[in-house]
Design an enzyme around this catalytic site. Structure first.
Site, mmCIF file in Angstrom:
data_model
loop_
_atom_site.group_PDB
_atom_site.id
_atom_site.type_symbol
_atom_site.label_atom_id
_atom_site.label_comp_id
_atom_site.label_asym_id
_atom_site.label_seq_id
_atom_site.Cartn_x
_atom_site.Cartn_y
_atom_site.Cartn_z
ATOM 1 N N ASP A 111 8.778 18.563 -6.588
ATOM 2 C CA ASP A 111 8.976 19.592 -5.658
ATOM 3 C C ASP A 111 7.860 19.486 -4.282
ATOM 4 O OD1 ASP A 111 9.337 21.996 -4.251
ATOM 5 O OD2 ASP A 111 8.566 23.193 -5.932
ATOM 6 N N HIS A 168 0.951 -1.297 -0.051
ATOM 7 C CA HIS A 168 0.012 0.175 0.055
ATOM 8 C C HIS A 168 0.902 1.116 -0.066
ATOM 9 C CE1 HIS A 168 -3.245 -2.729 1.691
ATOM 10 N NE2 HIS A 168 -3.866 -1.800 1.147
ATOM 11 N N GLN A 227 10.792 26.755 3.085
ATOM 12 C CA GLN A 227 10.936 25.314 2.346
ATOM 13 C C GLN A 227 12.466 24.789 2.336
ATOM 14 O OE1 GLN A 227 9.485 23.868 -2.335
ATOM 15 N NE2 GLN A 227 8.659 25.604 -1.210
ATOM 16 N N GLU A 256 13.779 21.500 4.093
ATOM 17 C CA GLU A 256 13.989 20.322 3.110
ATOM 18 C C GLU A 256 15.575 19.851 3.057
ATOM 19 O OE1 GLU A 256 13.015 21.747 -0.884
ATOM 20 O OE2 GLU A 256 10.707 21.351 -0.314
HETATM 21 MN MN MN Z 1 2.394 -2.135 3.824
HETATM 22 MN MN MN Z 2 10.180 21.851 -2.199
#
Ligand code: MN
Ligand code: MN
Length: 276
Positions: free
Chosen positions: A258, A126, A268, A272
Site C-alpha cells: 500500500d 542500485h 490516495q 493512484e
Molecule cells: Mn542503476
Molecule cells: Mn495506497
C-alpha cells in the site's frame, strides 16, 4: 497527631511524584523504541511504509538509515522495497565506491557479497541510486551496501531505468522535492547458487513536490505522481522510460503493498488511479 498526618501527606505526595516521573520515562522510552522499530519518524517514510516491515520479520526486515529506509528479504537476498526523499541537499559529486556486504544484518544471516553477482550476466543494480546520495562518504557508503542492490539486466539498468533516475535528479535540480519508492516484483530465476533472487520486473513510484520541506497536506489531486513498471530483461536499452508508465494501483495490485498510505483515502484513490 497533626504533625504526623502532615508528614504522611508529604510522603504520599513524594511517592506520587516518583510514580509520575517513572510513567513519563517509560512512555518516552516507548516512543523512542517505537520510532527505532517502525521507522515512523523517518523523513523517507513521509508517504507511509509500503509493507508492515519490522525488525522482527526476516522476509520483511526493516532497515532504517539516515539515507533511506528499506525492507530486506533474507530468503530472497534482495530488498522488497526502498524509500527515500530526494532534494538538492542530498546531491554532491563524490566518486563511486566499491560495493560492500551489509554488516548491519542480524547475526547468522547470509550477507550477499559483491562477487555473488560476478559472471551472473546481471548488473549490481542500485535501488537508491549512487548519484542520489553522493554528497558525503557516509551517504555514499550506505548506497553501496549489497542490501541496496538487486540483479538488474544491463539494458534495463543502463537504459530506461537510468534515464528515469536522471530525470528525477533534473527535477530536483530545478527545485523540486521527491519521495521515491522502488523494488522488484515476480521471479525470473536466481543467481549465486540460489542465494539471490532475480526479480522479473522492477517498479518505481515518484511523488513530485513543488519545493523541499512542504508538509504532506500540500499534496493535492494535481500533485504529479510517476509510476513505472519495467521488465528486468535485455533488449530494452533504447526504450524510453515513459513507455513503461503505469498507475500506482497497478503496482499495488502486483506487489500487495500500500503506497501513499499516509494520504487521505479519497486523495490516495485519485492519485493512484492516474497514469502520468
Ligand atoms: Mn542503476
Ligand atoms: Mn495506497
Amino acid at each position: 497527631m497533626q504533625a504526623q498526618k502532615i508528614q504522611l501527606q508529604k510522603i504520599q505526595l513524594r511517592l506520587w511524584w516518583i510514580a509520575i516521573v517513572w510513567v513519563c520515562l517509560l512512555l518516552s522510552s516507548c516512543t523512542l523504541l517505537q520510532t527505532a522499530v517502525t521507522g515512523q519518524e523517518s523523513p523517507h517514510l513521509l508517504l507511509g511504509k509500503p509493507s508492515n516491515a519490522t525488525v522482527f520479520n526476516a522476509k520483511d526486515y526493516l532497515l532504517i538509515r539516515p539515507q533511506y529506509v528499506l525492507s530486506y528479504n533474507r530468503d530472497k537476498g534482495i530488498a522488497n522495497w526502498a524509500s527515500w526523499q530526494l532534494n538538492q541537499n542530498w546531491l554532491g559529486d563524490l566518486p563511486r565506491l566499491p560495493f560492500e556486504p551489509d554488516l548491519a544484518l542480524p547475526q547468522g544471516w547470509y550477507q550477499v557479497q559483491p562477487n555473488d553477482y560476478t559472471n551472473s550476466s546481471f548488473d549490481r543494480g542500485h535501488l537508491v541510486p549512487a548519484a542520489d546520495r553522493d554528497k558525503t562518504i557516509a551517504d555514499s557508503k550506505a548506497v553501496f551496501l549489497m542490501t541496496n542492490v538487486l540483479p538488474q539486466s544491463p539494458d534495463n539498468n543502463r537504459g530506461p531505468w537510468e534515464r528515469l533516475e536522471s530525470y528525477c535528479r533534473e527535477l530536483v535540480r530545478s527545485g523540486k522535492e521527491l519521495y521515491i519508492t522502488t523494488g522488484g516484483a515476480g521471479k525470473a530465476g536466481s543467481i549465486a547458487q540460489g542465494k539471490v533472487m532475480v526479480p522479473a520486473q522492477i517498479w518505481k513510484i515518484v511523488v513530485v513536490l513543488e519545493r523541499p520541506g512542504l508538509p504532506i497536506g500540500s499534496i493535492t489531486e494535481k500533485t504529479p505522481v510517476i509510476a513505472v513498471l519495467m521488465p528486468n530483461e535485455q533488449g530494452i536499452k533504447t526504450n524510453s522510460w515513459q513507455s513503461y508508465r503505469t498507475s500506482v494501483d497497478e503496482i499495488e495490485q502486483l506487489t500487495g503493498y500500500d503506497f501513499l498510505s499516509t494520504l487521505d483515502p479519497g486523495l490516495q484513490a485519485v492519485l493512484e488511479a492516474k497514469v502520468n
